[in-house]
Design a protein around this motif. Structure first.
Motif, PDB file in Angstrom:
ATOM      1  N   ASP A 103      37.788  42.141 -59.471  1.00 58.04           N
ATOM      2  CA  ASP A 103      36.830  41.417 -60.320  1.00 58.04           C
ATOM      3  C   ASP A 103      35.880  40.586 -59.471  1.00 58.04           C
ATOM      4  O   ASP A 103      34.677  40.552 -59.717  1.00 58.04           O
ATOM      5  CB  ASP A 103      37.559  40.492 -61.302  1.00 58.04           C
ATOM      6  CG  ASP A 103      38.397  41.243 -62.319  1.00 58.04           C
ATOM      7  OD1 ASP A 103      37.937  42.287 -62.825  1.00 58.04           O
ATOM      8  OD2 ASP A 103      39.508  40.770 -62.622  1.00 58.04           O
ATOM      9  N   VAL A 104      36.430  39.891 -58.480  1.00 56.54           N
ATOM     10  CA  VAL A 104      35.612  39.041 -57.608  1.00 56.54           C
ATOM     11  C   VAL A 104      34.561  39.894 -56.901  1.00 56.54           C
ATOM     12  O   VAL A 104      33.375  39.534 -56.875  1.00 56.54           O
ATOM     13  CB  VAL A 104      36.502  38.281 -56.600  1.00 56.54           C
ATOM     14  CG1 VAL A 104      35.641  37.519 -55.595  1.00 56.54           C
ATOM     15  CG2 VAL A 104      37.451  37.334 -57.323  1.00 56.54           C
ATOM     16  N   GLU A 105      34.972  41.030 -56.349  1.00 55.97           N
ATOM     17  CA  GLU A 105      34.028  41.916 -55.651  1.00 55.97           C
ATOM     18  C   GLU A 105      32.942  42.423 -56.603  1.00 55.97           C
ATOM     19  O   GLU A 105      31.763  42.465 -56.245  1.00 55.97           O
ATOM     20  CB  GLU A 105      34.770  43.108 -55.052  1.00 55.97           C
ATOM     21  CG  GLU A 105      35.595  42.778 -53.844  1.00 55.97           C
ATOM     22  CD  GLU A 105      36.376  43.976 -53.337  1.00 55.97           C
ATOM     23  OE1 GLU A 105      35.979  45.124 -53.619  1.00 55.97           O
ATOM     24  OE2 GLU A 105      37.385  43.753 -52.632  1.00 55.97           O
ATOM     25  N   MET A 106      33.344  42.801 -57.824  1.00 53.66           N
ATOM     26  CA  MET A 106      32.385  43.315 -58.800  1.00 53.66           C
ATOM     27  C   MET A 106      31.348  42.228 -59.148  1.00 53.66           C
ATOM     28  O   MET A 106      30.152  42.508 -59.185  1.00 53.66           O
ATOM     29  CB  MET A 106      33.106  43.770 -60.069  1.00 53.66           C
ATOM     30  CG  MET A 106      32.146  44.264 -61.127  1.00 53.66           C
ATOM     31  SD  MET A 106      32.766  44.149 -62.818  1.00 53.66           S
ATOM     32  CE  MET A 106      33.457  42.527 -62.927  1.00 53.66           C
ATOM     33  N   LEU A 107      31.806  41.004 -59.380  1.00 56.91           N
ATOM     34  CA  LEU A 107      30.875  39.936 -59.726  1.00 56.91           C
ATOM     35  C   LEU A 107      29.957  39.576 -58.562  1.00 56.91           C
ATOM     36  O   LEU A 107      28.787  39.284 -58.767  1.00 56.91           O
ATOM     37  CB  LEU A 107      31.648  38.701 -60.209  1.00 56.91           C
ATOM     38  CG  LEU A 107      32.438  38.892 -61.512  1.00 56.91           C
ATOM     39  CD1 LEU A 107      33.254  37.637 -61.832  1.00 56.91           C
ATOM     40  CD2 LEU A 107      31.523  39.246 -62.678  1.00 56.91           C
ATOM     41  N   GLU A 108      30.482  39.610 -57.340  1.00 56.18           N
ATOM     42  CA  GLU A 108      29.647  39.327 -56.166  1.00 56.18           C
ATOM     43  C   GLU A 108      28.571  40.408 -56.000  1.00 56.18           C
ATOM     44  O   GLU A 108      27.458  40.112 -55.590  1.00 56.18           O
ATOM     45  CB  GLU A 108      30.499  39.223 -54.907  1.00 56.18           C
ATOM     46  CG  GLU A 108      31.304  37.942 -54.855  1.00 56.18           C
ATOM     47  CD  GLU A 108      32.253  37.877 -53.664  1.00 56.18           C
ATOM     48  OE1 GLU A 108      32.342  38.878 -52.903  1.00 56.18           O
ATOM     49  OE2 GLU A 108      32.902  36.828 -53.500  1.00 56.18           O
ATOM     50  N   ALA A 109      28.905  41.642 -56.332  1.00 53.15           N
ATOM     51  CA  ALA A 109      27.954  42.744 -56.205  1.00 53.15           C
ATOM     52  C   ALA A 109      26.809  42.618 -57.211  1.00 53.15           C
ATOM     53  O   ALA A 109      25.728  43.174 -56.995  1.00 53.15           O
ATOM     54  CB  ALA A 109      28.670  44.074 -56.391  1.00 53.15           C
TER      55      ALA A 109
END
Length: 111
Positions: A103-109
């Motif tokens: 989730d963190v990676e998706m939101l950062e992207a």
């Protein structure tokens, strides 16, 4: 001081829910929020928009379940505020869980 009753399912419980019946709220480390319903695009949302959004969407889909994913770096208060907002909107079907690394990676992207 008010108390809220929370019913916790047994830890081994799994429930299959159609993705279209899930509204996911993401609370980031900086406490900004985003949301999506099912597979829709992720959009920003503010605290004042939450309760009317919950009410409108559950009226449209009474089977709606709210899944709140909170950053592990966020303060404790947003979780309490979210539970209060869910209660104010008479939402009874919700889960609060910590965000996972995906989730963190998706939101950062998205930035």
């Amino acid at each position: 001081l008010l108390a809220m009753e929370i019913n916790m399912p047994p830890s081994e419980t799994t429930v299959q829910v159609p993705e279209s019946n899930v509204m996911t709220i993401y609370i980031k480390a900086d406490e900004t929020m985003l949301f999506k319903i099912g597979r829709s695009a992720i959009a920003p949302i503010t605290w004042p928009e939450l309760e009317p959004t919950f009410r409108a969407n559950v009226q449209e889909n009474p089977q709606l379940i709210i899944l709140v994913k909170i950053s592990r770096q966020a303060r404790y208060e947003p979780m309490v505020d979210m539970m209060d907002t869910l209660e104010d909107a008479h939402m009874e079907r919700f889960s609060l869980i910590p965000m996972d690394p995906i989730d963190v990676e998706m939101l950062e992207a998205l930035q």
